[in-house]
Scaffold this active site. Structure first.
Site, PDB file in Angstrom:
ATOM      1  N   GLU A  65      67.144  25.824  92.928  1.00 38.94           N
ATOM      2  CA  GLU A  65      65.715  25.672  93.788  1.00 38.94           C
ATOM      3  C   GLU A  65      65.689  26.472  94.766  1.00 38.94           C
ATOM      4  OE1 GLU A  65      63.048  22.063  95.474  1.00 38.94           O
ATOM      5  OE2 GLU A  65      65.011  21.627  94.931  1.00 38.94           O
ATOM      6  N   GLU A  69      62.620  29.099  95.182  1.00 39.60           N
ATOM      7  CA  GLU A  69      61.620  28.742  96.052  1.00 39.60           C
ATOM      8  C   GLU A  69      61.742  30.216  97.108  1.00 39.60           C
ATOM      9  OE1 GLU A  69      59.266  26.340  96.874  1.00 39.60           O
ATOM     10  OE2 GLU A  69      59.967  26.014  94.705  1.00 39.60           O
ATOM     11  N   HIS A  76      53.911  34.286  99.140  1.00 35.21           N
ATOM     12  CA  HIS A  76      53.099  33.575  99.956  1.00 35.21           C
ATOM     13  C   HIS A  76      53.168  34.187 101.269  1.00 35.21           C
ATOM     14  CE1 HIS A  76      52.043  29.537  98.048  1.00 35.21           C
ATOM     15  NE2 HIS A  76      52.755  30.188  97.106  1.00 35.21           N
ATOM     16  N   ASP A  77      54.041  34.795 101.632  1.00 33.13           N
ATOM     17  CA  ASP A  77      54.060  35.816 102.957  1.00 33.13           C
ATOM     18  C   ASP A  77      53.416  36.886 102.690  1.00 33.13           C
ATOM     19  OD1 ASP A  77      54.806  36.120 105.745  1.00 33.13           O
ATOM     20  OD2 ASP A  77      55.992  37.642 104.941  1.00 33.13           O
ATOM     21  N   ASP A  91      55.181  40.327 106.541  1.00 32.62           N
ATOM     22  CA  ASP A  91      55.645  40.497 107.952  1.00 32.62           C
ATOM     23  C   ASP A  91      56.227  39.450 108.496  1.00 32.62           C
ATOM     24  OD1 ASP A  91      53.722  38.500 107.839  1.00 32.62           O
ATOM     25  OD2 ASP A  91      52.438  39.763 109.566  1.00 32.62           O
ATOM     26  N   SER A  93      55.078  36.173 108.840  1.00 30.86           N
ATOM     27  CA  SER A  93      54.370  35.259 109.914  1.00 30.86           C
ATOM     28  C   SER A  93      54.320  33.883 109.288  1.00 30.86           C
ATOM     29  CB  SER A  93      52.752  35.770 109.455  1.00 30.86           C
ATOM     30  OG  SER A  93      52.202  35.552 108.208  1.00 30.86           O
ATOM     31  N   HIS A 200      57.317  32.895  86.991  1.00 27.77           N
ATOM     32  CA  HIS A 200      57.470  31.289  86.777  1.00 27.77           C
ATOM     33  C   HIS A 200      58.627  30.919  85.565  1.00 27.77           C
ATOM     34  CE1 HIS A 200      54.153  31.876  89.460  1.00 27.77           C
ATOM     35  NE2 HIS A 200      54.380  30.546  89.804  1.00 27.77           N
ATOM     36  N   THR A 201      59.021  31.899  85.014  1.00 28.64           N
ATOM     37  CA  THR A 201      59.863  31.670  84.261  1.00 28.64           C
ATOM     38  C   THR A 201      61.179  30.888  84.904  1.00 28.64           C
ATOM     39  OG1 THR A 201      61.521  32.752  82.492  1.00 28.64           O
ATOM     40  CG2 THR A 201      61.004  33.912  84.342  1.00 28.64           C
ATOM     41  N   ASP A 218      58.545  26.509  81.854  1.00 30.67           N
ATOM     42  CA  ASP A 218      58.791  27.032  80.334  1.00 30.67           C
ATOM     43  C   ASP A 218      60.102  25.970  80.088  1.00 30.67           C
ATOM     44  OD1 ASP A 218      60.940  28.455  81.105  1.00 30.67           O
ATOM     45  OD2 ASP A 218      60.073  30.224  80.728  1.00 30.67           O
TER      46      ASP A 218
END
Length: 311
Positions: A65, A69, A76-77, A91, A93, A200-201, A218
């Site tokens: 995990e 993640e 997401h950054d 960067d 943030s 997402h595999t 999957d």
């Protein structure tokens, strides 16, 4: 089967000709530890950090995990950048201004890995900037997943100066047009978006249906393979869990995404090398969103061949 918002929950997440080929200068520098050599002496400080990441964050080189993640966090950054709305891109943030950015709706569930990485940086006296740390951790973590390419790592991102604006991260219920437009603004075409979705595999959904947290995208979540591209195109017969949750879509995804990206989805099915190359190229691009590539140092030899899985 039915997929849980594959188009952009998948974007939870996030480059060169060969899948595991990493460019190196001919000149090699011997690191002070007497063990490693590298193309640039500034990279020497990364080798002990990589070992600590593997042992203490990734539980001894697991494709678990934390690895999944950490890969998600790179996206997401980095995607927090817009030429018109601001944001610093890749960067760090999301770590420095975590109180602000983890509260964004699109960052649901990201707080766990943000807290884990902040804690790791503090307990291990990590001195590299958070933007570098996020991208390094993502590259090291995914290297533990069988089938994954070794990702490029460029070193030297400056520290962030402000939080990213909200509403720059695509969400599961956004339209295909808005998702592709958001990526286009950040410099990505539709084919590159599909390649990034392939992450997402080895991913799972925690918040779309809270009755079944950790639901994989999957049937082979421990392998960085092309199964996700096959199963997205299969016709489902039921929803897992409760069904009907916002962000869930019927597979195969009807309408626009099918017509606009069908060739890309199909091109990666059972094409491991093609997927590796495309994913690596898209990740190379994503990891320097908002950054001046010429100001960074190529430390892609952070991982010795024997520590890279999948090939």
């Amino acid at each position: 089967m039915f997929f849980l918002g594959l188009l952009s929950t998948a974007l939870a997440l996030a480059t060169l000709p060969g899948a595991n080929a990493v460019p190196h200068n001919n000149k090699r520098f011997a690191c002070p530890d007497g063990v490693h050599t590298t193309s640039n002496e500034v990279c020497c400080q990364l080798f002990p950090l990589v070992d600590q990441l593997q042992s203490d964050l990734f539980d001894g080189r697991e494709c678990g995990e934390e690895a999944h993640e950490s890969l998600r966090l790179t996206f997401h950054d980095a995607i927090g950048f817009s030429p018109t709305k601001g944001g610093g891109g890749a960067d760090g943030s999301i770590i420095v201004f975590s109180d602000i950015e983890t509260a964004f709706h699109a960052n649901g569930g990201i707080d766990d890995i943000v807290d884990a990485q902040k804690s790791f940086m503090a307990s291990h006296n990590v001195t590299i900037n958070p933007g570098d740390f996020i991208q390094l951790a993502g590259a090291v973590g995914v290297s533990n997943c069988p089938g994954a390419p070794q990702l490029e790592f460029l070193f030297g991102r400056p520290p962030p100066v402000a939080a990213s604006p909200d509403l720059l991260i695509p969400e599961p219920f956004d339209t295909v047009d808005s998702i592709l437009a958001r990526f286009s603004e950040a410099g990505f075409n539709a084919s590159e978006v599909v390649a990034l979705l392939g992450s997402h595999t080895v991913a799972a959904a925690d918040t779309i249906d809270t009755t079944i947290p950790g639901t994989p995208f999957d049937s082979t979540p421990g392998l960085f393979d092309t199964q996700v591209f096959i199963e997205v195109q299969m016709r489902g017969i039921l929803f897992p869990g409760t069904g009907g949750n916002q962000g869930e879509v019927e597979s195969p995804v009807p309408g626009e995404i099918h017509s606009r990206t069908a060739c890309d989805w199909q091109s990666f099915a059972n094409n491991q090398a093609g997927f590796q190359n495309a994913f690596r190229a898209a990740m190379q691009k994503m990891a320097i969103i908002g950054r001046d590539k010429d100001a960074l140092v190529d430390c892609s030899d952070y991982s010795r061949p024997e520590t890279t899985s999948g090939q």
